[in-house]
Design a protein around this motif. Structure first.
Motif, short mmCIF file in Angstrom:
data_model
loop_
_atom_site.label_atom_id
_atom_site.label_comp_id
_atom_site.label_asym_id
_atom_site.label_seq_id
_atom_site.Cartn_x
_atom_site.Cartn_y
_atom_site.Cartn_z
N ILE A 390 0.85 -1.21 0.00
CA ILE A 390 0.00 0.00 0.00
C ILE A 390 0.87 1.24 0.00
O ILE A 390 0.62 2.20 -0.74
CB ILE A 390 -0.96 -0.02 1.21
CG1 ILE A 390 -1.97 -1.16 1.09
CG2 ILE A 390 -1.67 1.33 1.34
CD1 ILE A 390 -2.83 -1.35 2.34
N GLU A 391 1.90 1.26 0.84
CA GLU A 391 2.80 2.41 0.88
C GLU A 391 3.56 2.55 -0.44
O GLU A 391 3.76 3.67 -0.92
CB GLU A 391 3.79 2.27 2.04
CG GLU A 391 3.16 2.48 3.40
CD GLU A 391 2.50 3.84 3.53
OE1 GLU A 391 3.15 4.86 3.16
OE2 GLU A 391 1.36 3.92 3.99
N ARG A 392 3.98 1.44 -1.00
CA ARG A 392 4.69 1.49 -2.28
C ARG A 392 3.81 2.08 -3.37
O ARG A 392 4.27 2.86 -4.21
CB ARG A 392 5.14 0.10 -2.68
CG ARG A 392 6.11 0.08 -3.84
CD ARG A 392 6.23 -1.28 -4.50
NE ARG A 392 6.47 -2.38 -3.58
CZ ARG A 392 6.57 -3.65 -3.98
NH1 ARG A 392 6.46 -3.98 -5.28
NH2 ARG A 392 6.78 -4.61 -3.09
N SER A 393 2.52 1.74 -3.34
CA SER A 393 1.61 2.20 -4.40
C SER A 393 1.44 3.72 -4.40
O SER A 393 1.13 4.32 -5.43
CB SER A 393 0.25 1.53 -4.23
OG SER A 393 -0.47 2.08 -3.11
N LYS A 394 1.66 4.33 -3.25
CA LYS A 394 1.47 5.79 -3.16
C LYS A 394 2.51 6.56 -3.96
O LYS A 394 2.34 7.76 -4.22
CB LYS A 394 1.51 6.22 -1.70
CG LYS A 394 0.36 5.68 -0.86
CD LYS A 394 0.47 6.12 0.58
CE LYS A 394 -0.68 5.55 1.43
NZ LYS A 394 -0.57 5.95 2.85
N ALA A 395 3.57 5.85 -4.36
CA ALA A 395 4.59 6.51 -5.17
C ALA A 395 4.20 6.53 -6.65
O ALA A 395 4.89 7.14 -7.47
CB ALA A 395 5.94 5.78 -5.03
N CYS A 396 3.10 5.89 -6.98
CA CYS A 396 2.65 5.84 -8.38
C CYS A 396 1.45 6.73 -8.57
O CYS A 396 0.33 6.38 -8.13
CB CYS A 396 2.32 4.39 -8.74
SG CYS A 396 1.70 4.19 -10.43
N ARG A 397 1.67 7.84 -9.16
CA ARG A 397 0.55 8.78 -9.41
C ARG A 397 0.62 9.35 -10.81
O ARG A 397 1.69 9.44 -11.41
CB ARG A 397 0.58 9.93 -8.39
CG ARG A 397 0.32 9.48 -6.96
CD ARG A 397 -1.12 9.02 -6.76
NE ARG A 397 -1.40 8.66 -5.37
CZ ARG A 397 -1.31 7.41 -4.89
NH1 ARG A 397 -0.92 6.44 -5.67
NH2 ARG A 397 -1.60 7.16 -3.62
#
Length: 397
Positions: A390-397
């Motif tokens: 979940i934390e890793r996904s926040k780097a993808c925007r």
């Protein structure tokens, strides 16, 4: 009278007394000698005059021949250079005509008007090209003998030289004007090409429902126009741009027709939301009553593909029930989950080991985007992903 006396007194048949045999012949008169001398002198003077006139006529003829040859050589040079300028001008005119054939909505109005004006002036100038005949005269240039004929030949050559010189000067001036006009069309044409990009962006924005492949091809055609130099290649790129725009508009119209109906406005809202969070990944949508078995009795379903080609693209399929229930946070969470699949193409390195097993990533991305409802983000179906993901996904925007 004695016989001796009679013989000495005998008359000739004409009654003349014959000259004594052996007497000297009478001398010519001085007048006859004078006339003879005068005649010879006149003959010599006349001969000298003829020779002088002939020499002068020959010199004049030689000068006329030399001047004519120089004029022919100059005319041939001017003719060749003018022909080259005219050939270049014809190419420029052809390119301008091809470029100006682009539909007005696809180009900048001011740049189009400017190019149209200078092209019309250019065409008019080419139509006013002077008629020239630089070929050598068909009359022979053999040297006449009689000085009067030499003078007539010299006059003919002088007239021909004057004609060639005048026509060469006219052609040279025309070629100079044509070259200036050619440059004006070229400059205006380059400005015309440079002005297309903002218009092209507006055209793309107006065709938001177009399919991904046609959108990519359209963008590529616009990029090909950037920095184009004037030439047949520019005309070909304009043609490609016009064709790509037609395809873009055609697929947009087809997609709009598919979305038409009572749910149209809500479908547009759903698509706009999805695009707003996709990080620039190209999205296209298909709508259906049932998707992976969901769509009835309050259920909803969706699917998404992802592809890294051309910066990322995806096709998202949604059930009509999503549009029907739009406004429910569960529906927004479901759409976000599908965009999570789509954005994999942009964040392939971040997705890492979940590129192939993509559902955990999509759930994590939806949660990272703030959609914690398990019924919408996919958690209820695929399980909860790790906090690390979940934390890793926040780097993808």
């Amino acid at each position: 009278m004695t016989l001796e006396s009679a013989q000495s007194a005998t008359l000739d048949p004409l009654g003349q007394v014959p000259a004594a045999i052996g007497a000297p012949a009478p001398r010519r008169s001085r007048a006859a000698v004078a006339w003879t001398v005068l005649g010879v002198a006149l003959f010599l003077l006349l001969s000298a005059a003829v020779l002088a006139a002939s020499a002068i006529a020959n010199l004049r003829f030689d000068a006329a021949v030399a001047a004519h040859r120089d004029a022919v050589a100059e005319a041939e040079t001017v003719g060749a250079s003018t022909a080259a300028v005219e050939a270049e001008a014809a190419s420029t005119a052809e390119i301008a005509a091809s470029v100006l054939a682009a539909p007005d909505p696809l180009v900048d109005a001011a740049a189009n008007a400017a190019l149209t004006t200078v092209t019309a002036e250019f065409d008019a100038l080419m139509a006013s090209a002077p008629e020239t005949e630089f070929a050598e005269p068909t009359r022979p240039l053999s040297r006449p003998i009689w000085f009067a004929d030499l003078d007539r030949a010299s006059d003919l050559l002088a007239a021909e030289t004057e004609r060639l010189t005048a026509q060469a000067a006219e052609a040279d001036a025309y070629a100079a004007d044509l070259a200036v006009a050619d440059d004006a069309v070229t400059d205006s044409g380059v400005a015309y090409l440079d002005a297309i990009a903002p218009v092209a962006a507006a055209v793309e924005a107006a065709n938001g429902s177009a399919r991904n492949v046609e959108r990519i091809e359209y963008r590529n055609s616009v990029e090909q126009l950037a920095g184009s130099t004037w030439g047949y290649d520019a005309a070909a790129r304009i043609d490609a741009y016009v064709a790509a725009a037609a395809a873009l508009q055609s697929t947009h119209a087809a997609e709009e027709a598919e979305k038409a109906g009572p749910l149209y406005d809500r479908r547009v809202e759903v698509e706009a939301y999805a695009r707003s969070i996709a990080g620039g990944v190209l999205l296209e949508f298909d709508w259906a009553p049932i998707v992976i078995g969901y769509g009835e009795n309050g259920s909803a379903g969706g699917t998404a593909t992802w592809d890294t080609w051309e910066g990322g693209l995806s096709t998202i399929t949604l059930s009509n029930s999503i549009a029907e229930q739009w406004g429910d946070p569960v529906m927004a969470a479901l759409v976000t989950h599908e965009v999570g699949h789509a954005i994999t193409s942009k964040c392939y390195d971040i997705v890492g080991e979940y590129a192939n097993d993509n559902e955990p990533w999509a759930v994590a991305w939806a949660i990272g985007m703030g959609h914690t409802d398990a019924n919408g983000n996919g958690e209820w179906l695929y399980g909860r992903p790790s906090d690390e993901l979940i934390e890793r996904s926040k780097a993808c925007r």
